[in-house]
Scaffold this active site. Structure first.
Site, PDB file in Angstrom:
ATOM      1  N   SER A  94       0.835  -1.196   0.000  1.00 14.20           N
ATOM      2  CA  SER A  94       0.000   0.000   0.000  1.00 14.20           C
ATOM      3  C   SER A  94       0.878   1.258   0.000  1.00 14.20           C
ATOM      4  CB  SER A  94      -0.954  -0.047   1.191  1.00 14.20           C
ATOM      5  OG  SER A  94      -1.905   0.976   1.108  1.00 14.20           O
ATOM      6  N   ASP A  99      -9.879  -4.340  -4.985  1.00 12.56           N
ATOM      7  CA  ASP A  99      -9.287  -3.437  -3.994  1.00 12.56           C
ATOM      8  C   ASP A  99     -10.148  -2.174  -3.878  1.00 12.56           C
ATOM      9  OD1 ASP A  99      -7.647  -1.563  -2.589  1.00 12.56           O
ATOM     10  OD2 ASP A  99      -5.869  -2.675  -3.196  1.00 12.56           O
ATOM     11  N   HIS A 141      -8.251  -4.847  -0.464  1.00 10.41           N
ATOM     12  CA  HIS A 141      -6.984  -4.214  -0.098  1.00 10.41           C
ATOM     13  C   HIS A 141      -6.297  -4.901   1.073  1.00 10.41           C
ATOM     14  CE1 HIS A 141      -4.162  -0.892  -0.305  1.00 10.41           C
ATOM     15  NE2 HIS A 141      -4.253  -0.744   1.013  1.00 10.41           N
TER      16      HIS A 141
END
Length: 162
Positions: free
Chosen positions: A42, A107, A136
């Protein structure tokens, strides 16, 4: 002791530490770059891409990566602005190590299109892992996640070094 002499002594004490400051990937610790695998997830892909674009390492894993901060906040953004603090899309092409990109197709935080765009822009990208249905924060729950990492590290990297 004169101030100038004290400054020289302090400088001399720091001298052996200088390589560690200049190359954050382990030279100061006796770790070879070909023993280092950078992994970012991320927002953590930002420093990972930055380091990998400037220093050699064995490999890079980008897990749910973002193309840029502006493109996450404003999905219709097509170019990188000078004030975008997270320009992964501009740096990924400078990475000289093999790069594995992992992204969930569902996601909800960083759209799947970011992973695709980075994959297309990265000259050293290996076969990516697109996890069908993953969001995610749940890619690790899918069996293909560990299988792909294991294959990348134990089979693909050794064959590239040979």
């Amino acid at each position: 002791m004169a101030a100038r002499e004290q400054a020289r002594e302090a400088e001399a004490e720091l001298e052996p530490q200088a390589p560690a400051r200049q190359h954050p990937l382990g030279h100061g610790y006796g770790i070879s770059p070909d023993s280092i695998i950078l992994y970012g997830q991320s927002i953590g892909t930002v420093p990972t891409v930055d380091l990998a674009s400037r220093y050699e390492c064995a490999a890079v894993v980008l897990h749910s990566p973002l193309t840029s901060g502006m493109r996450v906040a404003f999905p219709d953004t097509k170019k990188t602005y000078c004030f975008d603090a997270f320009p992964n899309i501009e740096k990924v092409s400078k990475i000289t190590s093999p790069v594995l990109i992992i992204h969930g197709t569902e996601d909800e935080v960083i759209d799947f299109s970011h992973g695709l765009a980075l994959y297309e822009r990265c000259p050293k990208a290996v076969e990516p892992l697109w996890v069908e249905g993953a969001g995610h924060n749940d890619i690790e729950l899918y069996s293909q996640y560990l299988e792909r990492l294991r294959r990348f590290i134990s089979q693909e990297l050794p064959s590239q070094r040979a």
